[in-house]
Design a protein around this motif. Structure first.
Motif, PDB file in Angstrom:
ATOM      1  N   ALA A  64       0.845 -17.736   3.661  1.00 34.34           N
ATOM      2  CA  ALA A  64       0.565 -18.353   4.955  1.00 34.34           C
ATOM      3  C   ALA A  64       1.788 -19.083   5.495  1.00 34.34           C
ATOM      4  CB  ALA A  64      -0.614 -19.307   4.827  1.00 34.34           C
ATOM      5  N   SER A  65       2.535 -19.749   4.612  1.00 34.00           N
ATOM      6  CA  SER A  65       3.719 -20.482   5.048  1.00 34.00           C
ATOM      7  C   SER A  65       4.791 -19.534   5.579  1.00 34.00           C
ATOM      8  CB  SER A  65       4.271 -21.306   3.883  1.00 34.00           C
ATOM      9  OG  SER A  65       5.425 -22.016   4.264  1.00 34.00           O
ATOM     10  N   MET A  66       5.005 -18.424   4.889  1.00 31.93           N
ATOM     11  CA  MET A  66       5.988 -17.450   5.382  1.00 31.93           C
ATOM     12  C   MET A  66       5.527 -16.820   6.693  1.00 31.93           C
ATOM     13  SD  MET A  66       7.384 -15.549   1.912  1.00 31.93           S
ATOM     14  CE  MET A  66       5.781 -15.044   1.303  1.00 31.93           C
TER      15      MET A  66
ATOM     16  N   THR B 297      -0.469  -8.669  -3.570  1.00 32.35           N
ATOM     17  CA  THR B 297      -1.122  -9.782  -2.895  1.00 32.35           C
ATOM     18  C   THR B 297      -2.225  -9.319  -1.947  1.00 32.35           C
ATOM     19  OG1 THR B 297       0.787  -9.661  -1.426  1.00 32.35           O
ATOM     20  CG2 THR B 297       0.754 -11.434  -3.049  1.00 32.35           C
ATOM     21  N   PRO B 298      -3.106 -10.249  -1.535  1.00 28.57           N
ATOM     22  CA  PRO B 298      -4.185  -9.891  -0.608  1.00 28.57           C
ATOM     23  C   PRO B 298      -3.687  -9.781   0.829  1.00 28.57           C
ATOM     24  CG  PRO B 298      -4.255 -12.233  -1.058  1.00 28.57           C
ATOM     25  CD  PRO B 298      -3.176 -11.665  -1.942  1.00 28.57           C
ATOM     26  N   ASP B 299      -4.587  -9.334   1.708  1.00 29.88           N
ATOM     27  CA  ASP B 299      -4.318  -9.290   3.151  1.00 29.88           C
ATOM     28  C   ASP B 299      -2.935  -8.707   3.410  1.00 29.88           C
ATOM     29  OD1 ASP B 299      -5.371  -9.608   5.658  1.00 29.88           O
ATOM     30  OD2 ASP B 299      -5.653 -11.765   5.488  1.00 29.88           O
ATOM     31  N   THR B 300      -2.757  -7.470   3.000  1.00 30.80           N
ATOM     32  CA  THR B 300      -1.442  -6.845   2.897  1.00 30.80           C
ATOM     33  C   THR B 300      -0.581  -7.027   4.134  1.00 30.80           C
ATOM     34  OG1 THR B 300      -2.368  -5.204   1.391  1.00 30.80           O
ATOM     35  CG2 THR B 300      -0.280  -4.650   2.462  1.00 30.80           C
ATOM     36  N   TYR B 301      -1.149  -6.792   5.301  1.00 28.79           N
ATOM     37  CA  TYR B 301      -0.313  -6.822   6.508  1.00 28.79           C
ATOM     38  C   TYR B 301       0.081  -8.250   6.880  1.00 28.79           C
ATOM     39  CZ  TYR B 301      -2.012  -2.100   6.388  1.00 28.79           C
ATOM     40  OH  TYR B 301      -2.320  -0.828   5.961  1.00 28.79           O
ATOM     41  N   GLU B 302      -0.743  -9.234   6.540  1.00 27.24           N
ATOM     42  CA  GLU B 302      -0.348 -10.624   6.729  1.00 27.24           C
ATOM     43  C   GLU B 302       0.785 -10.980   5.764  1.00 27.24           C
ATOM     44  OE1 GLU B 302      -1.869 -12.976   9.171  1.00 27.24           O
ATOM     45  OE2 GLU B 302      -2.053 -10.869   9.785  1.00 27.24           O
ATOM     46  N   THR B 303       0.674 -10.500   4.539  1.00 24.87           N
ATOM     47  CA  THR B 303       1.753 -10.722   3.573  1.00 24.87           C
ATOM     48  C   THR B 303       3.047 -10.099   4.054  1.00 24.87           C
ATOM     49  OG1 THR B 303       0.216 -10.805   1.707  1.00 24.87           O
ATOM     50  CG2 THR B 303       2.509 -10.277   1.205  1.00 24.87           C
ATOM     51  N   TRP B 304       2.961  -8.875   4.556  1.00 23.28           N
ATOM     52  CA  TRP B 304       4.170  -8.204   5.038  1.00 23.28           C
ATOM     53  C   TRP B 304       4.794  -8.950   6.212  1.00 23.28           C
ATOM     54  CZ3 TRP B 304       2.934  -2.215   4.936  1.00 23.28           C
ATOM     55  CH2 TRP B 304       2.668  -1.849   3.608  1.00 23.28           C
ATOM     56  N   LYS B 305       3.952  -9.464   7.111  1.00 23.75           N
ATOM     57  CA  LYS B 305       4.480 -10.265   8.223  1.00 23.75           C
ATOM     58  C   LYS B 305       5.269 -11.456   7.683  1.00 23.75           C
ATOM     59  CE  LYS B 305       0.680  -9.404  11.503  1.00 23.75           C
ATOM     60  NZ  LYS B 305      -0.487 -10.057  12.166  1.00 23.75           N
TER      61      LYS B 305
ATOM     62  N   GLN C  38      14.767  -9.952  -4.672  1.00 27.35           N
ATOM     63  CA  GLN C  38      13.883  -9.364  -5.673  1.00 27.35           C
ATOM     64  C   GLN C  38      14.676  -9.084  -6.951  1.00 27.35           C
ATOM     65  OE1 GLN C  38      10.639  -8.871  -4.964  1.00 27.35           O
ATOM     66  NE2 GLN C  38      10.717  -9.223  -2.747  1.00 27.35           N
ATOM     67  N   VAL C  39      14.290  -9.732  -8.055  1.00 27.51           N
ATOM     68  CA  VAL C  39      14.831  -9.409  -9.372  1.00 27.51           C
ATOM     69  C   VAL C  39      13.916  -8.344  -9.968  1.00 27.51           C
ATOM     70  CG1 VAL C  39      15.385 -10.277 -11.675  1.00 27.51           C
ATOM     71  CG2 VAL C  39      15.747 -11.730  -9.654  1.00 27.51           C
ATOM     72  N   THR C  40      14.485  -7.204 -10.347  1.00 25.57           N
ATOM     73  CA  THR C  40      13.629  -6.056 -10.629  1.00 25.57           C
ATOM     74  C   THR C  40      14.333  -5.055 -11.534  1.00 25.57           C
ATOM     75  OG1 THR C  40      12.312  -4.323  -9.540  1.00 25.57           O
ATOM     76  CG2 THR C  40      14.448  -4.840  -8.574  1.00 25.57           C
ATOM     77  N   THR C  41      13.559  -4.141 -12.080  1.00 26.08           N
ATOM     78  CA  THR C  41      14.129  -3.032 -12.838  1.00 26.08           C
ATOM     79  C   THR C  41      14.060  -1.724 -12.063  1.00 26.08           C
ATOM     80  OG1 THR C  41      12.007  -2.621 -13.920  1.00 26.08           O
ATOM     81  CG2 THR C  41      13.564  -4.053 -15.077  1.00 26.08           C
ATOM     82  N   LYS C  42      13.031  -1.586 -11.198  1.00 22.07           N
ATOM     83  CA  LYS C  42      12.816  -0.336 -10.472  1.00 22.07           C
ATOM     84  C   LYS C  42      12.437  -0.641  -9.030  1.00 22.07           C
ATOM     85  CE  LYS C  42      10.823   3.012 -12.867  1.00 22.07           C
ATOM     86  NZ  LYS C  42       9.731   3.753 -13.559  1.00 22.07           N
ATOM     87  N   LEU C  43      12.522   0.380  -8.220  1.00 26.93           N
ATOM     88  CA  LEU C  43      12.191   0.263  -6.800  1.00 26.93           C
ATOM     89  C   LEU C  43      10.684   0.128  -6.635  1.00 26.93           C
ATOM     90  CD1 LEU C  43      13.719   0.443  -4.048  1.00 26.93           C
ATOM     91  CD2 LEU C  43      13.229   2.901  -4.068  1.00 26.93           C
ATOM     92  N   ASN C  44      10.249  -0.745  -5.717  1.00 26.90           N
ATOM     93  CA  ASN C  44       8.825  -0.832  -5.407  1.00 26.90           C
ATOM     94  C   ASN C  44       8.619  -1.256  -3.956  1.00 26.90           C
ATOM     95  OD1 ASN C  44       8.701  -3.767  -5.237  1.00 26.90           O
ATOM     96  ND2 ASN C  44       8.690  -3.850  -7.472  1.00 26.90           N
ATOM     97  N   ARG C  45       7.358  -1.422  -3.573  1.00 27.46           N
ATOM     98  CA  ARG C  45       7.016  -1.683  -2.171  1.00 27.46           C
ATOM     99  C   ARG C  45       7.674  -2.944  -1.641  1.00 27.46           C
ATOM    100  NH1 ARG C  45       6.023   1.732   1.242  1.00 27.46           N
ATOM    101  NH2 ARG C  45       4.853   2.766  -0.422  1.00 27.46           N
ATOM    102  N   SER C  46       7.844  -3.950  -2.482  1.00 31.12           N
ATOM    103  CA  SER C  46       8.406  -5.219  -2.018  1.00 31.12           C
ATOM    104  C   SER C  46       9.854  -5.097  -1.567  1.00 31.12           C
ATOM    105  CB  SER C  46       8.324  -6.265  -3.136  1.00 31.12           C
ATOM    106  OG  SER C  46       6.988  -6.555  -3.454  1.00 31.12           O
ATOM    107  N   HIS C  47      10.517  -4.009  -1.950  1.00 26.81           N
ATOM    108  CA  HIS C  47      11.931  -3.841  -1.598  1.00 26.81           C
ATOM    109  C   HIS C  47      12.116  -3.196  -0.235  1.00 26.81           C
ATOM    110  CE1 HIS C  47      12.154  -3.478  -6.246  1.00 26.81           C
ATOM    111  NE2 HIS C  47      11.950  -4.719  -5.848  1.00 26.81           N
ATOM    112  N   VAL C  48      11.048  -2.650   0.306  1.00 27.58           N
ATOM    113  CA  VAL C  48      11.132  -2.043   1.632  1.00 27.58           C
ATOM    114  C   VAL C  48      10.366  -2.870   2.663  1.00 27.58           C
ATOM    115  CG1 VAL C  48      11.531   0.267   0.717  1.00 27.58           C
ATOM    116  CG2 VAL C  48       9.185  -0.485   1.144  1.00 27.58           C
ATOM    117  N   VAL C  49       9.799  -3.978   2.228  1.00 29.61           N
ATOM    118  CA  VAL C  49       9.181  -4.958   3.133  1.00 29.61           C
ATOM    119  C   VAL C  49       9.942  -6.257   2.904  1.00 29.61           C
ATOM    120  CG1 VAL C  49       7.068  -6.140   3.803  1.00 29.61           C
ATOM    121  CG2 VAL C  49       6.939  -3.807   2.899  1.00 29.61           C
ATOM    122  N   HIS C  50      10.909  -6.545   3.745  1.00 26.54           N
ATOM    123  CA  HIS C  50      11.899  -7.574   3.403  1.00 26.54           C
ATOM    124  C   HIS C  50      12.214  -8.461   4.589  1.00 26.54           C
ATOM    125  CE1 HIS C  50      14.755  -5.180   5.705  1.00 26.54           C
ATOM    126  NE2 HIS C  50      14.313  -4.122   5.047  1.00 26.54           N
ATOM    127  N   GLY C  51      13.002  -9.503   4.307  1.00 30.99           N
ATOM    128  CA  GLY C  51      13.415 -10.426   5.347  1.00 30.99           C
ATOM    129  C   GLY C  51      14.597  -9.898   6.145  1.00 30.99           C
TER     130      GLY C  51
END
Length: 763
Positions: free
Chosen positions: A445-447, A466-474, A484-497
């Motif tokens: 909500a803060s973001m 996370t819940p409410d996917t499109y609100e999270t993406w916003k 993102q600290v990660t080993t592999k590519l995932n959805r969070s890497h293509v929904v970014h700031g």
């Protein structure tokens, strides 16, 4: 393309199907020989801990205990596939975002730190020092440290988590949303209030003595396959195993142990549950009240049922609970639980017939609005007959990711106790922030509202989990910087700031060299055992850093000379980090010596000693009424022209959390697809539809915001009428951000009111 079909599974969990799945997994990742050698190195004193679930090992000093999903986790990390700069040069972020979650992770291990270039819409390589400088620039430019959010996944080691919380608190905030907020937060909230400890009290040895094991809202066949071995042995020696689950789950019915040569050779299997109660989604609290009511009626009728000595010496609140149950209505209990009075009494009779009882539960309990109340009813059941603090008995919340419990032990918590902050100040000489930080839902909500500007994730897949996917993406897209600290590519890497970094780290299977010496990290399993994990494979790329190194170098770059900690010095030998942990947490005193013992050591659990760290100094009973004003109740009052169902989100068998290993769910008979919704055959008929028809799923919520996912195939299944089940993350858009558990804030992903409408197959 893989064939899409529904072919219901009639065999046991495990067995040859599991072995065949393992073979296919290793071949898919091109690591058949390497993978076999890697698996033999798991869970040995000088080997690595499985990066999958948090279920403990029977003998941590032995070779790998076979687990199909553990093999998938190891194979996914040890894959020969690489997602290097060439991949990011080939695909723009917009193009990557069009790919499925399975495709993204299937590209393999990330090899270089990457930075997002908005001009080209591509990720490009960046030097590590430049990456840390960029993050430090953003963090130090914020008007307040509370405008930064520091997420933690349960895959992070104790060493990384300790450094992380120390850095962030010296930076100036307690904004630590983590995966606990989305899974077992209600367990900690409920148990701390009742027994003074937010962890289970049992060990694997207790499973050898229990006369009855109750399993609420858990599917071990998919989520914790090694647990089936304990249940199998318990059943063989005569223990009663009572399962409460809306779905018929194969792993709770029968299991063939792939390590049992005779069973495999004869195609045999072992039963698991002696009793299976298919209650309605969210009906556990009502069912537990029915069981408790029966127990107290039996005490009144014949006496000698309750442990009056334990109740008098160790508890408070019994009279209020007894009074609330005396006035309870069996008809209401049956209506809300979905079980008959006879079924609830039968379950209670199993409890009464056992001298030693263990109660296990998973996210089928925790992801409801009344989850804290339900867990406290489970605890009430155990307390009535003194089933806490003695062998063969106790509560067992079964955690998910491999070190989610350890992260909380290391201080990853947005609501830190004052004692922890006092100790940090005493040891390090800075004043930690005292105000509580944001949990996961609050951070989203803060973001979204433009307040939080920097999002840093130590592992995980925040955008998908996370819940409410499109609100999270916003929210993520409104940040000035996402990391993102990660080993592999995932959805969070293509929904970014507006700016974004991908920081690739070592996996737990890989050798971590510091000053030329291999380093081990520690993890804590669901039963509070802490042990070392040493990587065995060469790193996937020479450009990877360990998670402790990433955190320490970021802290050094951000805090500079004003820090009271010599961050870089701690990296030369992780034993130094463990010495720091021991300075802060008394339970980790003499850490290095204790963890050097094969198998590690168990953290103290005061409740298992019948020492109650509560305000009263005793354990407490809590009376909770059956909820009759849930979101589904309210939705049915508002929507009279359509059938309102209660949807639970779940994993497939080819999945761990948001990581999709494949497109099959073998035990539920789903192959080559994921956009399915499980529903009772009579409900399909009443909707005027047919098995295999396509529907859209729409949430019924009171905020007026539309939430809908399209193109799901109806699959007739053994599930109570009025209930649905479908996979996440595909259905996470249906979970409102405001749908959270009372007193815990966990998203209620197991109880969403929805309607079904005719749809079409996905294009």
């Amino acid at each position: 393309m893989q064939e899409q079909k529904i072919a219901f599974y009639k065999g046991p969990a495990g067995g040859w199907g599991a072995l065949n799945s393992v073979k296919n997994t290793l071949l898919h990742h091109d690591i058949a020989l390497k993978g076999a050698k890697t698996l033999l190195s798991a869970n040995q004193p000088d080997g690595f801990d499985c990066p999958g679930c948090a279920w403990p090992d029977r003998n941590h000093a032995s070779t790998f205990e076979f687990c199909e999903n553990g093999v998938k986790a190891v194979a996914a990390e040890a894959t020969a596939r690489r997602a290097g700069p060439e991949l990011f040069a080939r695909y723009s972020v917009r193009e990557l975002a069009q790919q499925s979650d399975f495709w993204l992770e299937d590209q393999g291990r990330l090899t270089h730190p990457m930075v997002y270039d908005p001009a080209s819409d591509h990720y490009q390589t960046i030097a590590w020092d430049d990456a840390f400088a960029l993050i430090a620039q953003h963090l130090n430019a914020l008007p307040s440290p509370d405008q930064a959010v520091f997420y933690t996944s349960g895959r992070a080691s104790n060493e990384a988590a300790f450094l992380y919380q120390l850095f962030v608190r010296e930076y100036g905030t307690n904004n630590f949303p983590d995966c606990s907020n989305m899974c077992h937060e209600p367990s900690g909230s409920a148990m701390r209030e009742q027994i003074g400890v937010g962890k289970g009290t049992v060990t694997l040895a207790d499973f050898e003595e229990a006369d009855a094991i109750f399993i609420f809202g858990q599917n071990p066949g998919t989520n914790h396959p090694r647990m089936l071995g304990e249940l199998r042995e318990a059943h063989k020696r005569g223990a009663r195993i009572v399962s409460f689950n809306p779905l018929r789950e194969r792993g709770l019915e029968r299991f063939a142990d792939p390590q049992d040569k005779l069973e495999m050779a004869t195609l045999g299997s072992s039963p698991i549950s002696t009793h299976y109660f298919q209650l309605r989604v969210g009906g556990d609290l009502a069912a537990l009240r029915g069981m408790l009511k029966h127990v107290l009626e039996q005490e009144a009728a014949r006496g000698g049922v309750l442990d009056h000595g334990f109740i008098a010496e160790h508890t408070t609140g019994f009279e209020a609970l007894a009074q609330s149950l005396q006035d309870e209505d069996w008809e209401l209990l049956a209506q809300e639980s979905g079980l008959s009075e006879a079924q609830m009494r039968a379950a209670a009779d199993v409890y009464l017939g056992a001298d030693k009882v263990i109660a296990c539960w998973g996210m089928g309990i925790t992801q409801h609005g009344h989850s804290v109340a339900t867990i406290q009813m489970i605890m009430n059941l155990l307390l009535l007959r003194g089933h806490i603090g003695r062998p063969g008995a106790g509560p067992c919340p079964v955690r998910g990711h491999s070190n989610v419990q350890g992260d909380r032990s290391m201080g990853i918590w947005e609501k830190p106790p004052a004692a922890l902050l006092d100790r940090l100040q005493e040891v390090y000489g800075f004043a930690p922030p005292r105000a509580h930080g944001m949990d996961t839902v609050e951070a989203i909500a803060s973001m979204r509202d433009g307040q939080a500007q920097v999002f840093f994730a130590l592992g995980g897949n925040f955008a998908a989990a996370t819940p409410d996917t499109y609100e999270t993406w916003k929210g993520l897209q409104r940040c000035a910087l996402t990391v993102q600290v990660t080993t592999k590519l995932n959805r969070s890497h293509v929904v970014h700031g507006r700016q974004a970094l991908l920081l690739p780290c070592l996996g737990r299977t890989e050798i971590d060299l510091q000053n030329g010496q291999p380093q081990g990290v520690t993890v804590e399993d669901s039963m509070s055992m802490v042990h070392l994990s040493m990587g065995m494979n060469p790193p996937a790329s020479p450009h990877l850093l360990s998670e402790p190194a990433i955190v320490a170098r970021l802290a050094h770059a951000t805090l500079g000379a004003r820090s009271r900690v010599d961050w870089l010095a701690l990296l030369g030998d992780y034993a130094l980090i463990r010495d720091e942990i021991a300075k802060v947490f008394s339970d980790f005193s003499d850490f290095n010596a204790r963890v050097a013992v094969p198998g590690g050591f168990r953290l103290r659990n005061t409740a298992s000693e019948r020492i109650w760290a509560t305000a009263s100094g005793k354990a407490s009973f809590h009376a909770h009424a059956v909820p009759v004003d849930t979101p589904t109740h309210r939705a049915r009052e508002r929507v009279r022209d359509q059938r309102v169902f209660t949807l639970l989100t779940t994993r497939s068998h080819d999945q761990y959390n948001t990581t999709i290993y494949g497109m099959d769910d073998r035990y539920r008979g789903v192959f080559g697809q994921r956009r399915v919704v499980f529903i009772h055959a009579d409900d399909i008929r009443d909707l005027g539809l047919a098995d295999g028809d396509w529907v859209n799923i729409r949430t019924v919520w009171d905020d007026g915001q539309p939430r809908q996912v399209d193109g799901f195939k109806l699959v007739a299944y053994d599930i109570p009428r009025g209930n649905l089940a479908a996979y996440y993350p595909e259905t996470n858009p249906l979970v409102p951000l405001s749908a959270v558990a009372a007193l815990a804030g966990t998203p209620t992903s197991k109880s969403i009111p929805v309607v079904l409408e005719p749809g079409q197959a996905p294009g």
